[in-house]
Write a protein that holds these residues in place. Structure first.
Motif, short mmCIF file in Angstrom:
data_model
loop_
_atom_site.label_atom_id
_atom_site.label_comp_id
_atom_site.label_asym_id
_atom_site.label_seq_id
_atom_site.Cartn_x
_atom_site.Cartn_y
_atom_site.Cartn_z
N SER A 4 0.79 -1.24 0.00
CA SER A 4 0.00 0.00 0.00
C SER A 4 0.82 1.28 0.00
CB SER A 4 -0.94 0.02 1.22
OG SER A 4 -0.19 0.03 2.43
N ILE A 5 2.14 1.22 0.25
CA ILE A 5 2.91 2.45 0.38
C ILE A 5 4.13 2.47 -0.56
CG2 ILE A 5 2.19 2.84 2.76
CD1 ILE A 5 4.91 1.81 3.68
N ASP A 6 4.47 3.67 -0.99
CA ASP A 6 5.65 3.84 -1.85
C ASP A 6 6.91 4.07 -1.03
OD1 ASP A 6 4.43 4.02 -4.67
OD2 ASP A 6 3.22 5.46 -3.53
N LEU A 7 6.76 4.65 0.16
CA LEU A 7 7.92 4.98 0.98
C LEU A 7 7.53 4.96 2.45
CD1 LEU A 7 10.71 7.49 0.32
CD2 LEU A 7 9.46 7.72 2.47
N ALA A 8 8.42 4.39 3.26
CA ALA A 8 8.27 4.44 4.72
C ALA A 8 9.41 5.26 5.27
CB ALA A 8 8.29 3.03 5.31
N LEU B 45 15.66 5.65 6.63
CA LEU B 45 15.99 5.95 8.02
C LEU B 45 16.75 7.27 8.07
CD1 LEU B 45 17.37 2.52 9.33
CD2 LEU B 45 15.00 3.29 9.24
N VAL B 46 16.25 8.20 8.84
CA VAL B 46 16.99 9.43 9.12
C VAL B 46 17.44 9.34 10.57
CG1 VAL B 46 16.91 11.95 9.24
CG2 VAL B 46 15.63 10.74 7.45
N ALA C 198 19.12 -7.92 7.57
CA ALA C 198 18.59 -9.07 8.32
C ALA C 198 17.12 -9.34 8.01
CB ALA C 198 18.76 -8.82 9.83
N ILE C 199 16.41 -8.32 7.53
CA ILE C 199 15.00 -8.56 7.20
C ILE C 199 14.75 -8.45 5.69
CG2 ILE C 199 14.03 -8.02 9.46
CD1 ILE C 199 13.84 -5.40 6.83
N GLY C 200 15.83 -8.52 4.91
CA GLY C 200 15.70 -8.62 3.46
C GLY C 200 15.73 -7.33 2.68
N LEU C 201 16.04 -6.22 3.33
CA LEU C 201 16.14 -4.95 2.62
C LEU C 201 17.56 -4.74 2.09
CD1 LEU C 201 14.04 -2.56 4.89
CD2 LEU C 201 13.45 -3.32 2.58
N GLN C 202 17.65 -4.13 0.94
CA GLN C 202 18.95 -3.85 0.33
C GLN C 202 19.26 -2.36 0.42
OE1 GLN C 202 18.77 -5.33 -3.70
NE2 GLN C 202 18.80 -7.47 -3.07
N TRP C 203 20.49 -2.06 0.81
CA TRP C 203 20.92 -0.67 0.87
C TRP C 203 21.03 -0.12 -0.54
CZ3 TRP C 203 25.77 1.42 -0.77
CH2 TRP C 203 25.98 2.77 -0.40
N GLN C 204 20.46 1.06 -0.75
CA GLN C 204 20.53 1.72 -2.05
C GLN C 204 21.55 2.84 -2.05
OE1 GLN C 204 17.26 4.38 -3.49
NE2 GLN C 204 17.06 2.87 -5.14
N ILE D 134 20.75 10.14 5.86
CA ILE D 134 19.51 9.74 5.20
C ILE D 134 19.83 8.44 4.49
CG2 ILE D 134 17.72 10.32 3.51
CD1 ILE D 134 18.40 13.26 3.93
N MET D 135 19.41 7.31 5.06
CA MET D 135 19.78 5.99 4.55
C MET D 135 18.58 5.36 3.85
SD MET D 135 22.06 4.78 7.88
CE MET D 135 20.89 5.44 9.09
N ILE D 136 18.77 5.01 2.60
CA ILE D 136 17.66 4.57 1.75
C ILE D 136 17.85 3.09 1.40
CG2 ILE D 136 16.43 4.95 -0.42
CD1 ILE D 136 17.46 7.86 -0.31
N PHE D 137 16.79 2.31 1.58
CA PHE D 137 16.79 0.87 1.33
C PHE D 137 15.61 0.49 0.44
CE2 PHE D 137 18.72 1.80 5.38
CZ PHE D 137 19.85 1.01 5.43
N THR D 138 15.79 -0.60 -0.31
CA THR D 138 14.72 -1.09 -1.19
C THR D 138 14.38 -2.53 -0.84
OG1 THR D 138 16.37 -1.75 -2.84
CG2 THR D 138 15.38 0.43 -3.09
N LYS D 139 13.26 -3.00 -1.40
CA LYS D 139 12.74 -4.32 -1.04
C LYS D 139 13.58 -5.48 -1.54
CE LYS D 139 8.44 -5.44 -0.89
NZ LYS D 139 7.00 -5.68 -1.11
N GLY D 140 14.38 -5.27 -2.54
CA GLY D 140 15.20 -6.37 -3.05
C GLY D 140 14.33 -7.45 -3.65
N ASN D 141 14.47 -8.67 -3.15
CA ASN D 141 13.78 -9.82 -3.73
C ASN D 141 12.46 -10.17 -3.06
OD1 ASN D 141 15.88 -10.29 -5.61
ND2 ASN D 141 17.07 -11.37 -4.04
N TRP D 142 11.96 -9.26 -2.23
CA TRP D 142 10.68 -9.53 -1.57
C TRP D 142 9.57 -9.63 -2.62
CZ3 TRP D 142 8.76 -9.59 3.61
CH2 TRP D 142 9.76 -9.67 4.58
#
Length: 257
Positions: free
Chosen positions: A168-172, A203-204, A232-238, A249-257
């Motif tokens: 449901s969301i584009d960004l958390a 994450l800020v 550890a929960i499957g997010l990839q650092w972008q 300002i650290m940005i992560f993506t879903k990767g293979n989820w």
């Protein structure tokens, strides 16, 4: 962005926030313990428990002690007039590269400081202002109505679940909040489920690498630790954008989820 808040209301809100956050600071550990004793317990093997430090709860996740929820002066600090100059939140929001139609979850929204500013950046989208304290959501709802803002929606979260719909969301966005999560592993797994396929987690956090930033150590996070916990929960650092005076300002993506 300036919100219309009468002085008398501001004083009532301030006093209420002081009491809320003061009480929460003392009760967060017991609340966390209650979750683990429910009929469907959260897996305690993810965490280690030791004697707490002065600013921690004695609960460790991947080597990091989880910080206590900020004390009763924190509510005033969130709304301090100098925040724009000191932290440059306008620059932080610009760095998110939001689209006008994005749906953004502001996790740990508090008084809505970021929520209402995000709303301006997504005029055809929506901001889901998530907090575990109903009193905070009441404040957000009041300010929303007072200022005729239509694209902010208060959401009551739980300490291990943001209570957002799947996909449901584009960004958390979590601004100086993640390091205080009592259940970071469970919370983030649920949050990832709420992301759309191309969704991002941001994450800020105050830079722990810099000892001269005058913030308590447990209320800072290093890039290395943040990347470890997101992996550890499957997010990839972008990427990490260090355009702010004191925060990553650290940005992560879903990767293979």
């Amino acid at each position: 962005m300036h919100l219309k808040t009468p002085i008398s209301l501001f004083l009532r809100i301030t006093c209420g926030l002081c009491l809320i956050v003061f009480c929460l600071g003392f009760n967060v550990s017991s609340a966390a313990a209650d979750v683990e004793t429910q009929s469907n317990p959260i897996n305690p093997k993810v965490y280690e428990y030791r004697s707490p430090s002065a600013d921690g709860i004695g609960k460790f996740y991947l080597g990091r002690e989880i910080a206590k929820v900020m004390g009763h002066t924190g509510s005033l600090w969130l709304e301090r007039p100098s925040r724009e100059r000191e932290e440059q939140p306008t620059k932080a929001i610009a760095a998110l590269d939001l689209k006008p139609t994005d749906v953004v979850a502001d996790i740990g929204a508090g008084t809505g400081y970021f929520s209402f500013r995000l709303a301006k950046a997504v005029p055809q989208g929506k901001v889901l202002a998530v907090d575990v304290q109903p009193e905070m959501l009441d404040i957000i709802e009041f300010l929303k109505q007072e200022n005729k803002i239509t694209n902010v929606e208060p959401v009551l979260g739980a300490i291990a679940n943001p209570n957002l719909r799947t996909n449901s969301i584009d960004l958390a966005l979590m601004v100086d909040a993640y390091h205080e999560f009592s259940y970071p592993n469970e919370m983030m797994k649920e949050l990832v489920k709420a992301l759309k396929p191309a969704g991002r987690v941001v994450l800020v956090e105050y830079r722990r690498e810099n000892p001269f930033i005058p913030i308590k150590t447990l209320h800072k996070m290093s890039q290395k630790q943040a990347r470890k916990e997101m992996k550890a929960i499957g997010l990839q650092w972008q990427t990490t954008k260090d355009v702010l005076p004191s925060q990553h300002i650290m940005i992560f993506t879903k990767g293979n989820w």
